[in-house]
Design an enzyme around this catalytic site. Sequence first.
Site, mmCIF file in Angstrom:
data_model
loop_
_atom_site.group_PDB
_atom_site.id
_atom_site.type_symbol
_atom_site.label_atom_id
_atom_site.label_comp_id
_atom_site.label_asym_id
_atom_site.label_seq_id
_atom_site.Cartn_x
_atom_site.Cartn_y
_atom_site.Cartn_z
ATOM 1 N N LYS A 49 36.302 30.287 28.289
ATOM 2 C CA LYS A 49 37.664 30.540 27.810
ATOM 3 C C LYS A 49 38.256 29.273 27.189
ATOM 4 C CE LYS A 49 38.356 34.290 31.091
ATOM 5 N NZ LYS A 49 38.851 34.754 32.393
ATOM 6 N N GLN A 93 42.044 32.899 37.388
ATOM 7 C CA GLN A 93 40.702 33.472 37.376
ATOM 8 C C GLN A 93 40.429 34.190 38.700
ATOM 9 O OE1 GLN A 93 38.740 33.569 34.697
ATOM 10 N NE2 GLN A 93 37.169 34.699 35.803
ATOM 11 N N ASP A 116 46.386 38.482 30.990
ATOM 12 C CA ASP A 116 45.357 39.394 31.520
ATOM 13 C C ASP A 116 45.879 40.830 31.609
ATOM 14 O OD1 ASP A 116 42.902 38.125 32.154
ATOM 15 O OD2 ASP A 116 43.816 37.090 33.858
HETATM 16 N N1 GUN Z 1 37.484 37.865 36.631
HETATM 17 C C1 GUN Z 1 36.670 38.754 36.020
HETATM 18 N N2 GUN Z 1 37.234 39.196 34.883
HETATM 19 C C2 GUN Z 1 38.433 38.597 34.782
HETATM 20 C C3 GUN Z 1 39.475 38.653 33.816
HETATM 21 O O1 GUN Z 1 39.436 39.381 32.819
HETATM 22 N N3 GUN Z 1 40.550 37.858 34.070
HETATM 23 C C4 GUN Z 1 40.646 37.075 35.167
HETATM 24 N N4 GUN Z 1 41.742 36.354 35.339
HETATM 25 N N5 GUN Z 1 39.693 37.001 36.082
HETATM 26 C C5 GUN Z 1 38.590 37.761 35.886
#
Ligand code: GUN
Length: 275
Positions: A49, A93, A116
């Site tokens: 990211k 996350q 998200d």
């Molecule tokens: N863990 C797995 N997929 C995601 C996501 O799309 N966002 C976040 N914050 N954590 C994750």
Amino acid sequence: MAIILDGKALAKSIVKEVKTQVNAMAEPPGLAVVIVGDNPASRVYVNNKKKDCQACGIVSTEYALPEDVGESKLLALIDELNQSKDVHGILVQLPLPEGYDVQKIIQAISPLKDVDAFHMLNVGRIFNGDYSFLPCTPAGVIELLDYYNIDPKGKHCVVVGHSNIVGKPMAMMLLHRHATVTVCHIHTADLGFHTRQADILVCAVGKIGLITGDMVKPGAVVVDVGINRRDDGSMCGDVDFEAVSQVASHITPVPGGVGPMTRAMLMRNTVMAAN
Ligand code: GUN
């Protein structure tokens, strides 16, 4: 042999578009990425990211906290990020280490910075169909289908997996596109009976080899959201690609399918949060 839905290539062009938008902005968007503990998969995702942000000109700031930082300190950080004018998007996350109340943490993020789209306000807005932020993975799947002119309208879409992150919003977004939607999950009896009905099959479970060739209707579109690691360290999805690609009309590879699309959608959401 099925047509490959090339998420990697499409994501690349979306990232390029986002970069152009960022270049036209007076101030670059800021994304705060919060990671708690040292889950190795989360570390890889967070690093990716950050790389995407760099490619787009988005300023990412990582907050790596020890596993035992505790809820109150984590909530204090989120509060600080909510108030910061330089931070437009906040991402915590997941999964959080054991002992953390995930919902309490997610709901503390300002819905306006919730890139998200996990906050209940954004989830509720998706339910109503008047959303701003869409959750990145299902949004990436829809974007990929659109690009290849695969219209869910009137089709039977079967979603395997009922998580808050993928399965549930995916089902809702396909409903908005006027699909007939079936949601299957770990307690579904005779999974193959349902998957064989699918014109579009989306699998988001995290189990190697879950979808075999005999579970797919000839000519179906198969979207594999699973990200798994084999014993030899190589990556694969939930779908037996070799067998299913002989039956399906279209299929996403892993890696190079949904994963890069998810990341591209996060970049888009971050720009949206800054506008
Ligand atoms: N863990 C797995 N997929 C995601 C996501 O799309 N966002 C976040 N914050 N954590 C994750």
